[in-house]
Design an enzyme around this catalytic site. Structure first.
Site, mmCIF file in Angstrom:
data_model
loop_
_atom_site.group_PDB
_atom_site.id
_atom_site.type_symbol
_atom_site.label_atom_id
_atom_site.label_comp_id
_atom_site.label_asym_id
_atom_site.label_seq_id
_atom_site.Cartn_x
_atom_site.Cartn_y
_atom_site.Cartn_z
ATOM 1 N N HIS A 293 41.291 44.828 -36.329
ATOM 2 C CA HIS A 293 42.346 45.328 -35.428
ATOM 3 C C HIS A 293 42.553 46.830 -35.612
ATOM 4 O O HIS A 293 42.310 47.383 -36.680
ATOM 5 C CB HIS A 293 43.658 44.531 -35.569
ATOM 6 N N GLU B 181 45.176 42.883 -31.903
ATOM 7 C CA GLU B 181 44.515 41.842 -32.688
ATOM 8 C C GLU B 181 43.333 41.263 -31.912
ATOM 9 O O GLU B 181 43.331 41.276 -30.675
ATOM 10 C CB GLU B 181 45.520 40.711 -32.983
ATOM 11 N N ASP C 168 52.638 51.811 -33.881
ATOM 12 C CA ASP C 168 53.228 50.476 -33.782
ATOM 13 C C ASP C 168 54.485 50.342 -34.632
ATOM 14 O O ASP C 168 54.797 51.207 -35.454
ATOM 15 C CB ASP C 168 52.197 49.401 -34.179
ATOM 16 N N ASN D 205 40.292 42.251 -40.050
ATOM 17 C CA ASN D 205 39.760 41.482 -38.919
ATOM 18 C C ASN D 205 39.320 42.398 -37.767
ATOM 19 O O ASN D 205 38.966 41.920 -36.696
ATOM 20 C CB ASN D 205 40.812 40.473 -38.420
HETATM 21 C C1 F6R Z 1 49.460 50.421 -39.016
HETATM 22 C C2 F6R Z 1 48.375 49.917 -38.178
HETATM 23 C C3 F6R Z 1 47.382 48.946 -38.702
HETATM 24 C C4 F6R Z 1 46.810 49.342 -40.071
HETATM 25 C C5 F6R Z 1 45.840 48.279 -40.576
HETATM 26 C C6 F6R Z 1 45.327 48.605 -41.962
HETATM 27 O O1 F6R Z 1 50.249 51.340 -38.289
HETATM 28 O O2 F6R Z 1 48.294 50.269 -37.044
HETATM 29 O O3 F6R Z 1 46.317 48.814 -37.781
HETATM 30 O O4 F6R Z 1 46.163 50.580 -39.959
HETATM 31 O O5 F6R Z 1 46.481 47.032 -40.610
HETATM 32 O O6 F6R Z 1 46.396 48.562 -42.862
HETATM 33 P P1 F6R Z 1 46.224 49.078 -44.365
HETATM 34 O O7 F6R Z 1 45.982 50.527 -44.307
HETATM 35 O O8 F6R Z 1 47.535 48.747 -45.035
HETATM 36 O O9 F6R Z 1 45.065 48.325 -44.945
#
Ligand code: F6R
Length: 256
Positions: free
Chosen positions: A136, A141, A66, A134
């Site tokens: 995702h 989301e 992403d 959450n």
């Molecule tokens: C980032 C992504 C997100 C993160 C998730 C956890 O490329 O795809 O799904 O993996 O938001 O983020 P952290 O590791 O910062 O807690």
């Protein structure tokens, strides 16, 4: 789904790095699916260390999950910049082998189509995932329905709040992102989801043990034949306490 629980995030990270190294040394043209954020940052440090010990990335292709909409590639918080700083600039991967969505593309629909074509041309061998508190994955989301392919998404309040720690103010966090869809993620041959810390415990429990639901996008991983959840003790905590997961993650404030 396999679960590997480690006493520390550091040990868990070495385990995943070893899996990546094994793929890179085994395959002639390995394709890695990569994530950004706090969770995989030490994985990239470990891979850079392996590179210093002789592991070459010259034949590797990477495809990231992403990118924020509206940040220039060299913005300090863009995911392109994160990957360049933490991995690509420190190993011998050809820059033309590294793919991320372009969040500055003038036509975002066309950009999503371009990214799907890249995914079709380079099937992912090993996908690294983090998980949002959450539930995702990528930026898919929680919602009443999920998109299968690359798309533009409005980030939830919870995700914007969680990611504000990387920006000076919450108002600077982009509100939209381009993300690979659930189906594209599920097409990877093997998936390693890394989760560390107590604030991921609810999402991990729901993803592994609850029913498959668009309200917890990571629960769709239950439909994949080769997924490994790599956890530290805190992220695994609620696996021993199934009653806790009945509460929504937003109701767990005192437990997180
Ligand atoms: C980032 C992504 C997100 C993160 C998730 C956890 O490329 O795809 O799904 O993996 O938001 O983020 P952290 O590791 O910062 O807690």
């Amino acid at each position: 789904m396999k679960v590997r629980r480690f006493s520390t995030a550091a040990l868990a990270t070495v385990y995943v790095a070893a899996q990546v190294e094994s793929l890179i040394t085994r395959e002639a043209e390995p394709v890695l699916g990569l994530a950004t954020g706090s969770t995989p940052i030490n994985l990239y440090r470990q891979l850079v260390e392996f590179h210093r010990q002789g592991l070459s990335f010259s034949h590797v292709t990477t495809i990231n999950l992403d990118e924020y909409v509206g940040l220039q590639a060299d913005h300090p918080q863009s995911y392109r910049r994160f990957m360049d700083d933490n991995l690509f600039s420190q190993v011998d991967i050809p820059p033309s082998n590294t793919f991320l969505p372009n969040g500055m593309a003038p036509n975002l629909d066309r950009e999503c189509g371009r990214y799907d074509a890249i995914l079709d041309a380079h099937p992912i061998d090993l996908q690294i995932l983090g998980i949002g508190r959450n539930g995702h994955i990528g930026f898919n989301e929680p919602d009443i329905s999920l998109k299968t392919q690359t798309h533009v998404i409005d980030l939830t309040e919870d995700t914007i709040r969680a990611n504000a720690r990387f920006f000076s103010t919450e108002a600077e966090v982009p509100t939209r992102a381009i993300t690979m869809g659930i189906q594209s993620i599920l097409q990877a041959k093997a998936i390693f989801l890394m989760a560390f810390g107590r604030d991921k415990a609810w999402a991990v429990q729901r993803a592994l043990s609850g029913e498959v639901s668009t309200e917890v996008p990571a629960s769709f991983l239950q439909m994949h034949p080769n997924v490994t959840f790599v956890l530290d003790e805190e992220a695994a905590e609620m696996l021993d306490d199934p009653h806790a997961a009945v509460l929504g993650h937003e109701n767990l404030g005192s437990r997180l």
